[in-house]
Design an enzyme around this catalytic site. Structure first.
Site, PDB file in Angstrom:
ATOM      1  N   TRP A  41       0.839  -1.198   0.000  1.00 19.98           N
ATOM      2  CA  TRP A  41       0.000   0.000   0.000  1.00 19.98           C
ATOM      3  C   TRP A  41       0.867   1.237   0.000  1.00 19.98           C
ATOM      4  CZ3 TRP A  41      -2.898  -4.189   0.774  1.00 19.98           C
ATOM      5  CH2 TRP A  41      -4.267  -4.119   0.481  1.00 19.98           C
ATOM      6  N   ASP A  44       1.084   3.513   3.361  1.00 22.19           N
ATOM      7  CA  ASP A  44       1.606   2.617   4.402  1.00 22.19           C
ATOM      8  C   ASP A  44       3.123   2.527   4.265  1.00 22.19           C
ATOM      9  OD1 ASP A  44      -1.215   1.821   3.772  1.00 22.19           O
ATOM     10  OD2 ASP A  44      -0.907   0.481   5.479  1.00 22.19           O
ATOM     11  N   ASP A 172     -11.028   5.501   4.452  1.00 19.69           N
ATOM     12  CA  ASP A 172     -12.096   4.960   3.615  1.00 19.69           C
ATOM     13  C   ASP A 172     -13.520   5.380   3.988  1.00 19.69           C
ATOM     14  OD1 ASP A 172      -9.728   3.761   3.141  1.00 19.69           O
ATOM     15  OD2 ASP A 172     -10.445   1.705   3.192  1.00 19.69           O
ATOM     16  N   GLU A 409      -4.206  -2.149  14.324  1.00 20.53           N
ATOM     17  CA  GLU A 409      -4.457  -1.194  13.243  1.00 20.53           C
ATOM     18  C   GLU A 409      -5.056   0.097  13.810  1.00 20.53           C
ATOM     19  OE1 GLU A 409      -6.918  -3.066  10.362  1.00 20.53           O
ATOM     20  OE2 GLU A 409      -6.805  -1.422   8.915  1.00 20.53           O
TER      21      GLU A 409
HETATM   22  C1  GLC Z   1      -7.275   0.670   4.648  1.00 22.22           C
HETATM   23  C2  GLC Z   1      -7.003   2.086   5.173  1.00 22.22           C
HETATM   24  C3  GLC Z   1      -5.900   2.718   4.370  1.00 22.22           C
HETATM   25  C4  GLC Z   1      -4.681   1.834   4.390  1.00 22.22           C
HETATM   26  C5  GLC Z   1      -5.004   0.400   3.960  1.00 22.22           C
HETATM   27  C6  GLC Z   1      -3.863  -0.555   4.174  1.00 22.22           C
HETATM   28  O1  GLC Z   1      -7.783   0.716   3.386  1.00 22.22           O
HETATM   29  O2  GLC Z   1      -8.171   2.849   5.124  1.00 22.22           O
HETATM   30  O3  GLC Z   1      -5.584   3.985   4.846  1.00 22.22           O
HETATM   31  O4  GLC Z   1      -3.698   2.349   3.579  1.00 22.22           O
HETATM   32  O5  GLC Z   1      -6.101  -0.080   4.688  1.00 22.22           O
HETATM   33  O6  GLC Z   1      -3.390  -0.494   5.465  1.00 22.22           O
END
Ligand code: GLC
Length: 719
Positions: A41, A44, A172, A409
Site C-alpha cells: 500500500w 503505508d 475509507d 491497526e
Molecule cells: C485501509 C485504510 C488505508 C490503508 C489500507 C492498508 O484501506 O483505510 O488507509 O492504507 O487499509 O493499510
C-alpha cells in the site's frame, strides 16, 4: 554505577516491534499486515519507511524504491501494488481494476507522503552517502509524482488537488464522505457483481465500512475502468470529487520536504517553491471553516465545505499551512471534549472523529477510534506550532497504546482496546520512530560523561567577558537576562521547524544588548539574594540563560552533546566567582550533592562558592532546568514570588508528559532516566512513587493506577 545506560524501559517492546516488521517484510516491501492486507500500500510504505529509517536504512530505502518502481508513466503512484504470488485474498484485485498495460496496480492514488519519508530517511541516516544517493535516485520520481498531482488533479491551478475516490484519502469510511457518497445512486442490477473479502478475517462487520459504502466504492472503480482511466473524462463524469484537507496538507508538507531535498541536490527550486506557496495559501483561504473551528474538505460537486469534524481537519498543522490564528483555534478544538482534552480521562488522545457527535463510534474504523498515523502527523504539527504539551500527551498515548494493547491497526478511543488487524505495520513503525526520537532527544544531560571527544573545550569559556565598563547591576538582573533571552528565543523561533534560529539570533541587535547585560553580572553581589525563593529563581533562571547563551556562542548545531564538557566549561563570572552550569546545578541548586556517578562533589570543602549553596535540595529543579538541546521546550521564566507554584507546574508537566508512561494493567511505570540518575534526590524508589502520586493526573488512564501504586511497588523501569 554501571546500571546507568543498561535499563531501557522500551527495550522489549522495541524488539517486539522490529519482529513484527520483520514478519511483514516480503523481501521487497512490507505488507500492512499479514492477513488483511497482503499487497503493498502506497502511504503505508511511507510510514513504514519512516519507522525503519532508524534501525534499517536500507530497508527503508528499498520500501520506497519498490513502490516507485510501479509509478505510472504519467507520474501517478498507485494506491496498491499487487503481489502476483498472493492474489485471491483481497478485493478488488487487478482482474477488477483492469488498469492500462496490464499493470498489477490499482488505478487510484493516495496521500503523497513520500518526499517527507525520503527526507526523514536522509535526516536520520547513518550512511550519509548512501542516503544522498537515495534521494538523488528518488528526486525525479518525486518530481514526476508532484507534477502529476498538480497537472491532472488541479487543472484550474487553484493550489488544491482533488481526490476522486474515498480510498484516495486513506480514510475509507470517514464521516466526511457520507454526504458526497450518498449522492451516488447505485443500481445493484448494473453494478458488477463482487464479493467483499475484508470481512473474511474475523473482524466484526461493525468495525468496517458498510455494504452501502462498498457498493459506492465499487461503483467508482467501475466508472474509472469504463473510462479507461483517462483523467479528463473522469473529471467530467465522476460524482465524487473532493479537495481533501488531509491529502492537500500532506502534499503541502511533502512540497516543503521536496524543497529541502532539491536544495541538498542543488536543483532549481522555483517550481516546488511555487507549489508549496500556492497550496499553503489555498488551504488557509479555501479550506478554513470558521464556524467549525477547524479546516474541512471541499466538495467540488456542491461547491461547499463538508462540515464533518474529523481529525483530518487538523492536518494543516502538519503541512505548516495554518496561520497562527487558525492554529490557536484548531488547538482549542483538539484540546476539547470533542477530541479528548488534556486530562479529560476515559479517552485516548485523539479520536479521529468528534466524540460528541451522535454517530461517533469509538470502535468503527475511520469513524471514531484512535489511529497512530493520523496522530503522529498531528502531534508533529502541534509541536511545530509550539503546542508542546498536547503534542507530548499524544505521543504518550501513541507509545502506550501499542504497549498495552498490541500493535493494532486502530484503537478504541475510550478503552484503548486494539481493533482491526494486529501486527499492523504502520502502528509498529511509527511506534519505533517515536521511541527513537525519545532516545535521541532526551539522553542529553549526562551524555557528556560518556565520551570525551576532541570537540571538548580545551579551556573554560567565560561568556560574559568584559567588553565595556561594568555598569551598576540590579537585583532583577538574572530575571532581566532570562526574560531577554526568552524573548530572543521567541522571536527567532522557526514555527515550521520547531527550532530556534540561533544563527540569526546571534546577528541581531537585541542579542548584542543581551550580551551587554550579561557583562553586568560580573559586578553582581550574590549576598543580596536572601530568601530561598529568591535564590532558587535566580539560579534556575541563570542556569537556563547560560545554557542558551553557550549554545549560541559556540554555534552548537543540534545539542550540547557536540561538546562533551559543555556543562563544566562554559561559565559566567558573577561577583568575582566563576559559575558553570554544572556548578549552578550541582554546587548550588542540588546543595552540592554529588553529581550522579561521580565520586566527588563539584565544590570541594574549601571552595569559596560553598556559601552560596542552597541548604536543601528540591528535586523539582530537575524539571525546570533546560536540557541543552535545540529541540528543547521553550524555557520558562521563574519568579521568586511564584516559585512554588511554578516548580509544581514544571514537575506536573513532566510527570504527565511522555517522560512517564503508566501501564496500569502491568502495574508498571516507565520513567525518564532523570529519575534513575537522580534517584537519591527523590528519596529512592519510595520517594519516586510518592512524587509520582503527588503529580500524576488522576484523569486519563490513572483511574486504576494510584490504588495499585499505594498497595504495592510498581515495576519501575527507565527510558
Ligand atoms: C485501509 C485504510 C488505508 C490503508 C489500507 C492498508 O484501506 O483505510 O488507509 O492504507 O487499509 O493499510
Amino acid at each position: 554505577m554501571f546500571g546507568l545506560f543498561a535499563t531501557k524501559g522500551f527495550k522489549e517492546y522495541v524488539k517486539e516491534a522490529r519482529q513484527v516488521l520483520k514478519g511483514n517484510w516480503t523481501g521487497e516491501y512490507t505488507r500492512p499486515s499479514s492477513n488483511l492486507y497482503p499487497h503493498q500500500w502506497n502511504w503505508d510504505s511511507a510510514f513504514i519507511a519512516i519507522g525503519n529509517a532508524h534501525h534499517d536504512q536500507r530497508k527503508a530505502q528499498q520500501e520506497l524504491k519498490s513502490l516507485f518502481a510501479h509509478q505510472w508513466p504519467n507520474g501517478m503512484v498507485p494506491q496498491i501494488i499487487f503481489n502476483p504470488k498472493v492474489l485471491g485474498h483481497y478485493f478488488p484485485e487487478p482482474d477488477f481494476w483492469q488498469v492500462p498495460d496490464g499493470r498489477l496496480t490499482s488505478g487510484i492514488t493516495m496521500p503523497p507522503l513520500h518526499a517527507t519519508a525520503c527526507w526523514h530517511i536522509y535526516e536520520n541516516a547513518k550512511d550519509r552517502a548512501g542516503a544522498r544517493d537515495f534521494i538523488e535516485y528518488m528526486y525525479p520520481k518525486l518530481m514526476a509524482l508532484h507534477r502529476y498531482l498538480y497537472r491532472e488533479r488541479d487543472p484550474d491551478v487553484s493550489g488544491l488537488v482533488y481526490i476522486r475516490h474515498p480510498w484516495e484519502s486513506g480514510l475509507d469510511n470517514s464521516p466526511a464522505w457520507d454526504k458526497p457518497l450518498k449522492r451516488i445512486r447505485v443500481d445493484r442490477k448494473t453494478l458488477p457483481s463482487y464479493e467483499r473479502k475484508d470481512l473474511k478475517h474475523g473482524i466484526p462487520a461493525d468495525q468496517r465500512p458498510s455494504d452501502e459504502d462498498y457498493d459506492r466504492y465499487v461503483y467508482l472503480v467501475d466508472l474509472f475502468r469504463r473510462l479507461g482511466y483517462r483523467e479528463e473524462e473522469i473529471r467530467k463524469e465522476c460524482p465524487f470529487m473532493v479537495k481533501d484537507v488531509l491529502f492537500n496538507s500532506i502534499l503541502c508538507r511533502a512540497d516543503r520536504d521536496l524543497l529541502r531535498i532539491a536544495n541538498v541536490l542543488k536543483q532549481d527550486t522555483a517550481e516546488v517553491d511555487g507549489w508549496m506557496k500556492r497550496t499553503s495559501e489555498a488551504i488557509t483561504r479555501d479550506l478554513w471553516c470558521p464556524e467549525c473551528k477547524q479546516f474541512e474538505s471541499l466538495d467540488m460537486v456542491s461547491g461547499q465545505l463538508i462540515h464533518s469534524a474529523t481529525a483530518a481537519g487538523f492536518l494543516p498543522l502538519f503541512g505548516g499551512a495554518a496561520s497562527l490564528e487558525q492554529a490557536q483555534i484548531i488547538y482549542e478544538t483538539i484540546d476539547s471534549v470533542a477530541f479528548c482534552a488534556l486530562h479529560q480521562g476515559n479517552c485516548f488522545t485523539i479520536p479521529n472523529y468528534d466524540m460528541t457527535r451522535e454517530d461517533f463510534d469509538s470502535r468503527n474504523y475511520w469513524r471514531g477510534p484512535v489511529w497512530i498515523n493520523i496522530n503522529w502527523m498531528i502531534s508533529k504539527g502541534l509541536k511545530g506550532y509550539g503546542y508542546k504539551e498536547k503534542a507530548e500527551a499524544m505521543k504518550r498515548d501513541m507509545i502506550q497504546l501499542p504497549i498495552r494493547f498490541g500493535f493494532h491497526e486502530y484503537f478504541d478511543s475510550r478503552t484503548g482496546k486494539g481493533y482491526g488487524s494486529d501486527g499492523f505495520s504502520w502502528t509498529t513503525a511509527l511506534f519505533l520512530d517515536l521511541v527513537y526520537e525519545y532516545y535521541s532527544e532526551d539522553r542529553h544531560r549526562l551524555d557528556w560523561l560518556k565520551s570525551r571527544r576532541k570537540t571538548a573545550l580545551k579551556e573554560k569559556k567565560v561568556l560574559n567577558q568584559i567588553s565595556a565598563g561594568i555598569g551598576p547591576s540590579s537585583a532583577t538582573l538574572a530575571s532581566d537576562l532570562m526574560s531577554s533571552i526568552g524573548k530572543l528565543k521567541d522571536s527567532f523561533y522557526d514555527l515550521y521547524r520547531g527550532r530556534v534560529d540561533y544563527e540569526a539570533m546571534k546577528q541581531s541587535p537585541d542579542y548584542r544588548h543581551y550580551q551587554e547585560m550579561a557583562v553586568e553580572l560580573r559586578g553582581f553581589d550574590l549576598t543580596t539574594l536572601s530568601s530561598r525563593e529568591e535564590k532558587l529563581a535566580f539560579w534556575i533562571n541563570l542556569y537556563n540563560t547560560v545554557v542558551v547563551h553557550g549554545i549560541v556562542e559556540l554555534g552548537i548545531k543540534s545539542s550540547v552533546k557536540e561538546i562533551p564538557n559543555f556543562f563544566s566549561h562554559v561559565a559566567y563570572h558573577i561577583g568575582g566567582f566563576s559559575f558553570s552550569p554544572e556548578a549552578m546545578e550541582h554546587g548550588i541548586l542540588r546543595a552540592n550533592a554529588r553529581p550522579p556517578y561521580r565520586i566527588v562533589s563539584v565544590f570541594g570543602r574549601k571552595d569559596s562558592r560553598l556559601v552560596f549553596s542552597l541548604p536543601k535540595l528540591d528535586p523539582r529543579i530537575h524539571f525546570a532546568l533546560v536540557c541543552g538541546s535545540r529541540s528543547c521546550a521553550p524555557i520558562r521564566f521563574y519568579e521568586a514570588e511564584k516559585i512554588e507554584e511554578q516548580l509544581d507546574r514544571a514537575a506536573k508537566n513532566f510527570v504527565n508528559s511522555s517522560e512517564v508512561i503508566v501501564l496500569p494493567e502491568k502495574n508498571k511505570v516507565v520513567l525518564s532516566q532523570i529519575f534513575d540518575w537522580y534517584n537519591k534526590d527523590f528519596g529512592g524508589r519510595e520517594g519516586i512513587q510518592r512524587f509520582l502520586l503527588r503529580y500524576l493526573d488522576r484523569g486519563q488512564n490513572m483511574v486504576v493506577y494510584p490504588q495499585k501504586l499505594v498497595r504495592g511497588y510498581p515495576g519501575i523501569s527507565f527510558l
